[in-house]
Design a protein around this motif. Structure first.
Motif, PDB file in Angstrom:
ATOM      1  N   ILE A 231       0.498  -1.230   0.276  1.00 16.01           N
ATOM      2  CA  ILE A 231      -0.340  -0.057  -0.146  1.00 16.01           C
ATOM      3  C   ILE A 231       1.152   1.626  -0.239  1.00 16.01           C
ATOM      4  N   ILE A 232       2.244   1.322   0.583  1.00 19.55           N
ATOM      5  CA  ILE A 232       2.953   2.424   0.730  1.00 19.55           C
ATOM      6  C   ILE A 232       3.714   2.342  -1.030  1.00 19.55           C
TER       7      ILE A 232
ATOM      8  N   HIS B 161       0.975   4.365  -3.001  1.00 18.61           N
ATOM      9  CA  HIS B 161       0.558   5.648  -2.884  1.00 18.61           C
ATOM     10  C   HIS B 161       1.690   6.024  -3.461  1.00 18.61           C
TER      11      HIS B 161
ATOM     12  N   SER C 221       0.300   4.528  12.523  1.00 21.71           N
ATOM     13  CA  SER C 221      -0.718   5.316  11.681  1.00 21.71           C
ATOM     14  C   SER C 221       0.599   5.790  10.647  1.00 21.71           C
TER      15      SER C 221
ATOM     16  N   SER D  92      -0.280  12.358   3.326  1.00 22.39           N
ATOM     17  CA  SER D  92      -0.973  11.360   3.237  1.00 22.39           C
ATOM     18  C   SER D  92      -1.752  10.895   4.734  1.00 22.39           C
TER      19      SER D  92
ATOM     20  N   LEU E 152      -1.741   6.759   6.485  1.00 22.46           N
ATOM     21  CA  LEU E 152      -2.458   5.310   6.090  1.00 22.46           C
ATOM     22  C   LEU E 152      -2.298   4.856   7.485  1.00 22.46           C
ATOM     23  N   ASN E 153      -3.448   4.759   7.670  1.00 22.62           N
ATOM     24  CA  ASN E 153      -3.804   3.403   9.135  1.00 22.62           C
ATOM     25  C   ASN E 153      -3.750   2.203   8.552  1.00 22.62           C
TER      26      ASN E 153
ATOM     27  N   PRO F 234      -4.861  -2.312   5.124  1.00 17.38           N
ATOM     28  CA  PRO F 234      -5.915  -0.845   6.061  1.00 17.38           C
ATOM     29  C   PRO F 234      -6.873  -0.647   6.641  1.00 17.38           C
TER      30      PRO F 234
ATOM     31  N   ASN G 154      -7.635  13.113   5.511  1.00 23.32           N
ATOM     32  CA  ASN G 154      -6.704  12.448   6.454  1.00 23.32           C
ATOM     33  C   ASN G 154      -6.883  12.396   7.690  1.00 23.32           C
TER      34      ASN G 154
END
Length: 240
Positions: A60-61, A64, A124, A143, A145-146, A154, A196
């Protein structure tokens, strides 16, 4: 005999302890570049540890970061790696220079990441992107991301809290106390939460990027709601 029993007992204890011990997730700061790169700097946290957990987070990172390097959002995403995204950004600049050799404005892209909060239940992460392709000013975007620390999956902002209606009302009050020029922003009666929302050591961080609710001149608007105000609303234990 006593020593033998003691050793066996100790070995059993160590075995049980190792089985019950949760796998640890460690983030390492990593830099990405390529041989022909002269314009892009990417320094982000990369998760190491349990493969089933870190693959979700790192994927996911990576997605992004690739998205942040895209110059035309209307084009389909074909880039698979951060390195490929870096080279594509450099290639676009070289094509621009070939078409407009008189331009003296250099391009640049800087992407940085940091761990805002890491507990046994929640992680986070903040990703900050600054991209300048020769316009009047660069584009700064942050951004949050959690992730579920146990699965790496996520977590949507709406899933951070038990009651979004109560959290929205609380955030509205903090928002009104934070902003200075109330005339340029939307009516408090039509308040909306930012895209966010993340957690740090102090509480819930709410961040509006430029243009999200105000002109570019207002920049980023950010405020924090302390844990003591939101603990009863959280779906995650902030003390772990």
């Amino acid at each position: 005999m006593y020593n033998t029993k003691f050793i066996l007992t100790l070995l059993c204890f160590l075995f049980l302890f190792s089985c019950n011990e949760e796998p640890k997730l460690v983030f390492k700061e990593s830099s990405f570049t390529t041989e022909k790169n002269t314009l892009v700097e990417v320094i982000i946290p990369v998760a190491t540890g349990d493969i089933s957990i870190i693959d979700n987070i790192n994927s996911i990172i990576k997605t992004h970061v690739i998205e942040m390097l895209r110059l035309d959002p209307s084009e389909p995403i074909t880039i698979k790696t951060i390195e490929e995204g870096i080279d594509t950004f450099n290639d676009e600049y070289n094509r621009f220079k070939a078409d407009f050799p008189e331009s003296s404005q250099p391009w640049e892209a800087q992407i940085d990441g940091e761990i805002m909060c890491q507990s046994t239940e929640l992680i986070s992460i903040s990703l900050t992107s600054y991209v300048n392709t020769g316009g009047a000013h660069g584009n700064l975007t942050i951004s949050f991301l959690n992730f579920d620390a146990k699965t790496g999956m996520p977590i949507k902002s709406s899933d951070l809290f038990k009651n979004m209606e109560d959290f929205n009302a609380l955030a509205n009050r903090y928002f009104e106390n934070t902003i200075e020029d109330k005339d340029i922003l939307f009516d408090p009666q039509s308040f909306k939460l930012p895209d966010n929302i993340g957690l740090n050591d102090e509480g819930a961080v709410l961040l509006y990027n430029s243009y999200e609710i105000a002109p570019y001149s207002e920049g980023i608007i950010e405020f924090t709601i302390p844990f003591e105000k939101i603990n009863s609303l959280l779906n995650f234990d902030s003390t772990q």
